[in-house]
Scaffold this motif. Structure first.
Motif, short mmCIF file in Angstrom:
data_model
loop_
_atom_site.label_atom_id
_atom_site.label_comp_id
_atom_site.label_asym_id
_atom_site.label_seq_id
_atom_site.Cartn_x
_atom_site.Cartn_y
_atom_site.Cartn_z
N HIS A 1 0.82 -1.21 0.00
CA HIS A 1 0.00 0.00 0.00
C HIS A 1 0.86 1.27 0.00
CE1 HIS A 1 0.88 -0.68 4.31
NE2 HIS A 1 0.83 0.63 4.40
N SER A 2 2.09 1.15 0.48
CA SER A 2 2.97 2.33 0.50
C SER A 2 3.46 2.69 -0.90
CB SER A 2 4.17 2.08 1.42
OG SER A 2 4.94 0.98 0.95
N LEU A 3 3.35 1.73 -1.85
CA LEU A 3 3.73 1.98 -3.23
C LEU A 3 2.53 2.25 -4.13
CD1 LEU A 3 6.34 -0.91 -3.73
CD2 LEU A 3 6.82 1.47 -3.16
N ASN A 4 1.33 1.97 -3.60
CA ASN A 4 0.11 2.04 -4.40
C ASN A 4 -0.45 3.46 -4.42
OD1 ASN A 4 -2.22 1.57 -5.78
ND2 ASN A 4 -3.01 -0.02 -4.42
N PHE A 5 0.17 4.31 -5.22
CA PHE A 5 -0.33 5.67 -5.39
C PHE A 5 -0.06 6.13 -6.81
CE2 PHE A 5 4.04 6.08 -3.94
CZ PHE A 5 4.58 7.04 -4.78
N GLY A 6 -0.84 7.10 -7.25
CA GLY A 6 -0.67 7.58 -8.62
C GLY A 6 -1.27 8.96 -8.80
N THR A 7 -1.04 9.50 -9.98
CA THR A 7 -1.53 10.83 -10.34
C THR A 7 -2.49 10.71 -11.51
OG1 THR A 7 0.55 11.86 -9.63
CG2 THR A 7 -0.88 13.14 -11.10
N ASN B 1 -4.04 5.24 -3.34
CA ASN B 1 -4.29 6.68 -3.20
C ASN B 1 -3.96 7.37 -4.51
OD1 ASN B 1 -4.88 7.20 -0.19
ND2 ASN B 1 -3.09 5.88 -0.13
N VAL B 2 -4.82 8.27 -4.91
CA VAL B 2 -4.60 9.02 -6.15
C VAL B 2 -4.84 10.50 -5.90
CG1 VAL B 2 -5.18 7.11 -7.71
CG2 VAL B 2 -6.98 8.64 -6.90
N GLY B 3 -4.19 11.31 -6.69
CA GLY B 3 -4.41 12.75 -6.68
C GLY B 3 -4.63 13.23 -8.10
N PRO C 1 -5.11 17.17 -3.44
CA PRO C 1 -4.86 16.25 -2.32
C PRO C 1 -5.11 14.80 -2.74
CG PRO C 1 -6.97 17.36 -2.05
CD PRO C 1 -6.29 18.02 -3.21
N PHE C 2 -4.40 13.88 -2.12
CA PHE C 2 -4.58 12.45 -2.40
C PHE C 2 -5.81 11.93 -1.67
CE2 PHE C 2 -0.28 12.94 -3.85
CZ PHE C 2 -0.13 11.95 -4.82
N PHE C 3 -6.49 10.98 -2.30
CA PHE C 3 -7.67 10.36 -1.71
C PHE C 3 -7.75 8.91 -2.16
CE2 PHE C 3 -8.79 12.27 -5.75
CZ PHE C 3 -9.55 11.29 -6.37
#
Length: 305
Positions: A15-21, A144-146, A155-157
């Motif tokens: 989950h610490s790597l699971n983010f994007g734009t 999480n995405v922003g 902001p990320f959500f």
């Protein structure tokens, strides 16, 4: 490899790597409404390594668990297969004056609507082990995405549904989800609730063509069976979360079905289609196409060269 070993042991906090734009790409020159933009998610590269490997692994069995009516993003299947089948079917039905109905479906932002619970149910029905179901749950949920607009990062959500466009795993997962519509129609055919067209060419009749969310439904001329098909589509909407834009969809009638075109358009709440219609960007007609019908495609190729 150490990261993958930790992931297999369940020791990697993915989950610490699971983010994007999310960036918004305009669909046309006059993108003055939010509906005219396509959201693309630019994921963290380290996270995409995991989803790309998972996608490659699933691709090895995708041919066996996704019905032949789906031709998108699958090794050994070609985008032109569906286009050729549709062209030949339209030509055959018109030439032999066969009865039937063709329903061209328009899905609304298909990737963004998928229910995660339905995805998990689909995976289990397709025979995926619990380990794989949990892995895919980790990939899809909890990210999480922003949104980035005009170089300004919001902001990320956390998202609550949908598959992210830009994730290598999303196309094959979406194919698994929409394949359930094909299965529902096949079961209805077995029970005599709906019938396909050109049964003399296709065993049990042709009922559906799919290229990702580009879907064509074929029905024999029968108002009662058409009502059953509408119920199947509505049921699929409720189960999967996908939304059909019936008012943007089109219907084409052949043979005696032409006499009841108004009934079909009222039943499905759609417009009567006109020729040449377009499928996967290609013009379709029961007649020989003119040079003017190919003009838009020629212009698109010229712009790319």
């Amino acid at each position: 490899m150490a990261l993958f070993e930790d992931f297999h042991r369940g020791e990697l906090p993915l989950h610490s790597l699971n983010f994007g734009t999310i960036i918004l790409l305009p669909k046309g020159s006059e993108a003055n409404r939010i509906e005219r933009y396509r959201p693309i998610c630019l994921l963290n590269v380290s996270f995409k390594n995991f989803t790309k490997v998972a996608s490659n692994r699933i691709a090895l069995v995708a041919q066996k668990i996704i019905r032949p009516s789906q031709t998108a993003f699958l090794p050994g299947r070609n985008i032109m297969e569906g286009a050729i089948i549709l062209h030949e079917t339209i030509h055959e039905m018109h030439r032999k004056k066969l009865n039937g109905v063709l329903f061209k479906i328009d899905f609304e932002k298909a990737y963004d609507k998928v229910k995660w619970s339905f995805l998990q149910q689909t995976l289990r029905m397709k025979g995926f082990f619990e380990t794989w179901c949990n892995w895919i749950k980790t990939f899809v949920q909890g990210g999480n995405v922003g949104i980035k607009i005009n170089d300004q990062m919001g902001p990320f959500f956390q998202t609550q549904k949908g598959l992210r466009q830009g994730d290598p795993l999303s196309p094959v997962l979406f194919n698994l989800v929409v394949d359930m519509l094909s299965i529902l129609i096949a079961r209805a055919k077995v029970n005599g609730q709906v019938s396909g067209v050109v049964p003399h060419l296709v065993e049990d009749g042709l009922s559906i063509l799919q290229y990702a969310d580009d879907t064509i439904i074929f029905m024999d001329h029968d108002i009662e069976q058409a009502t059953n098909m509408k119920l199947i589509l509505c049921m699929f909407e409720q189960l999967s979360g996908l939304k059909i834009n019936f008012h943007k969809s089109e219907i084409f009638c052949f043979g005696k079905a032409k006499e009841e075109e108004n009934l079909y358009t009222q039943l499905f709440g759609c417009e009567l289609g006109s020729y040449p219609c377009r499928y996967l960007g290609l013009p379709m007609h029961y007649k020989k196409l003119n040079n003017t019908d190919w003009k838009n495609i020629e212009e698109r190729f010229e712009k790319k060269t």
